[in-house]
Motif scaffolding. Structure first.
Motif, mmCIF file in Angstrom:
data_model
loop_
_atom_site.group_PDB
_atom_site.id
_atom_site.type_symbol
_atom_site.label_atom_id
_atom_site.label_comp_id
_atom_site.label_asym_id
_atom_site.label_seq_id
_atom_site.Cartn_x
_atom_site.Cartn_y
_atom_site.Cartn_z
ATOM 1 N N PRO A 57 0.800 -1.231 0.000
ATOM 2 C CA PRO A 57 0.000 0.000 0.000
ATOM 3 C C PRO A 57 0.834 1.282 0.000
ATOM 4 C CG PRO A 57 -0.534 -1.388 1.917
ATOM 5 C CD PRO A 57 0.608 -2.019 1.200
ATOM 6 N N LEU A 58 2.125 1.170 0.244
ATOM 7 C CA LEU A 58 2.986 2.344 0.339
ATOM 8 C C LEU A 58 3.793 2.599 -0.927
ATOM 9 C CD1 LEU A 58 4.368 1.502 3.886
ATOM 10 C CD2 LEU A 58 2.458 3.024 3.316
ATOM 11 N N ARG A 109 12.537 7.069 -3.879
ATOM 12 C CA ARG A 109 11.930 8.368 -4.165
ATOM 13 C C ARG A 109 10.478 8.304 -3.717
ATOM 14 N NH1 ARG A 109 12.623 12.905 -7.800
ATOM 15 N NH2 ARG A 109 10.611 13.840 -8.238
ATOM 16 N N PHE A 110 10.081 9.309 -2.966
ATOM 17 C CA PHE A 110 8.717 9.407 -2.471
ATOM 18 C C PHE A 110 8.037 10.611 -3.102
ATOM 19 C CE2 PHE A 110 11.120 7.182 0.752
ATOM 20 C CZ PHE A 110 10.286 6.123 1.073
ATOM 21 N N GLU A 111 6.780 10.434 -3.461
ATOM 22 C CA GLU A 111 5.966 11.512 -4.008
ATOM 23 C C GLU A 111 4.781 11.722 -3.078
ATOM 24 O OE1 GLU A 111 6.251 13.269 -6.961
ATOM 25 O OE2 GLU A 111 8.006 12.241 -7.759
ATOM 26 N N GLY A 112 4.427 12.963 -2.889
ATOM 27 C CA GLY A 112 3.233 13.279 -2.122
ATOM 28 C C GLY A 112 2.010 13.076 -2.993
ATOM 29 N N VAL A 113 1.219 12.072 -2.681
ATOM 30 C CA VAL A 113 0.042 11.732 -3.477
ATOM 31 C C VAL A 113 -1.150 11.604 -2.535
ATOM 32 C CG1 VAL A 113 -0.983 10.056 -5.053
ATOM 33 C CG2 VAL A 113 1.466 10.509 -5.162
ATOM 34 N N GLU A 114 -2.197 12.327 -2.836
ATOM 35 C CA GLU A 114 -3.439 12.242 -2.062
ATOM 36 C C GLU A 114 -3.192 12.322 -0.558
ATOM 37 O OE1 GLU A 114 -5.488 8.772 -3.414
ATOM 38 O OE2 GLU A 114 -5.793 9.584 -5.412
ATOM 39 N N ARG A 115 -2.462 13.321 -0.144
ATOM 40 C CA ARG A 115 -2.176 13.595 1.276
ATOM 41 C C ARG A 115 -1.391 12.479 1.976
ATOM 42 N NH1 ARG A 115 -4.161 18.219 2.775
ATOM 43 N NH2 ARG A 115 -5.918 19.108 1.683
ATOM 44 N N ALA A 116 -0.587 11.752 1.226
ATOM 45 C CA ALA A 116 0.261 10.702 1.801
ATOM 46 C C ALA A 116 1.556 10.633 1.000
ATOM 47 C CB ALA A 116 -0.461 9.361 1.757
ATOM 48 N N TRP A 117 2.552 9.974 1.548
ATOM 49 C CA TRP A 117 3.814 9.742 0.844
ATOM 50 C C TRP A 117 3.771 8.351 0.233
ATOM 51 C CZ3 TRP A 117 7.056 13.523 -0.180
ATOM 52 C CH2 TRP A 117 7.068 14.659 0.636
ATOM 53 N N LEU A 118 4.113 8.258 -1.040
ATOM 54 C CA LEU A 118 4.087 6.988 -1.771
ATOM 55 C C LEU A 118 5.455 6.776 -2.410
ATOM 56 C CD1 LEU A 118 1.932 4.845 -2.540
ATOM 57 C CD2 LEU A 118 1.556 6.151 -4.630
#
Length: 126
Positions: free
Chosen positions: A54-55, A110-119
């Motif tokens: 999920p992450l 690499r993390f992207e801010g997507v829909e108020r979460a880090w993915l």
């Protein structure tokens, strides 16, 4: 004569345009350190990869699955160093030095801010 060819470097995937990228919640670097530790444990077959599903984006999760076992299985990996860089708002690149028994490995995420979460959208290890 050998013709000149240019090498292309794979770029981390960008979020799908249909996904609304909003301001992700602020998270301390220790949060990303815990995620890097979890990825390292998965690469060492110490953690079930489904816990990270999920992450991660589908591409990052596929890369994780393709590399399970590359850290060996005899010892639990330990994060030794963690560095981060934010190339733009809503993105964070994390690199870690991971000790696996007598070997030292590099881990890049690499993390992207997507829909108020880090993915996690990109993963590479050496």
């Amino acid at each position: 004569m050998i013709p000149h060819t240019s090498l292309t470097h794979a770029q981390p995937p960008r979020p799908h345009p249909a996904i609304v990228v909003s301001s992700p919640p602020s998270a301390p670097l220790s949060h990303f350190g815990q995620l890097a530790q979890a990825v390292a444990e998965t690469l060492a077959t110490r953690r079930d990869p489904r816990q990270l599903h999920p992450l991660m984006t589908p591409a990052a999760f596929e890369c994780l699955q393709d590399n399970i076992g590359v850290y060996g299985w005899r010892t639990t990996p330990r994060l030794r160093r963690l560095r981060s860089l934010s190339p733009r708002p809503g993105a964070l690149e994390v690199c870690a030095v991971v000790q696996c028994g007598g070997r030292v490995r590099a881990l890049a995420l690499r993390f992207e801010g997507v829909e108020r979460a880090w993915l996690c959208c990109y993963l590479r290890t050496a």
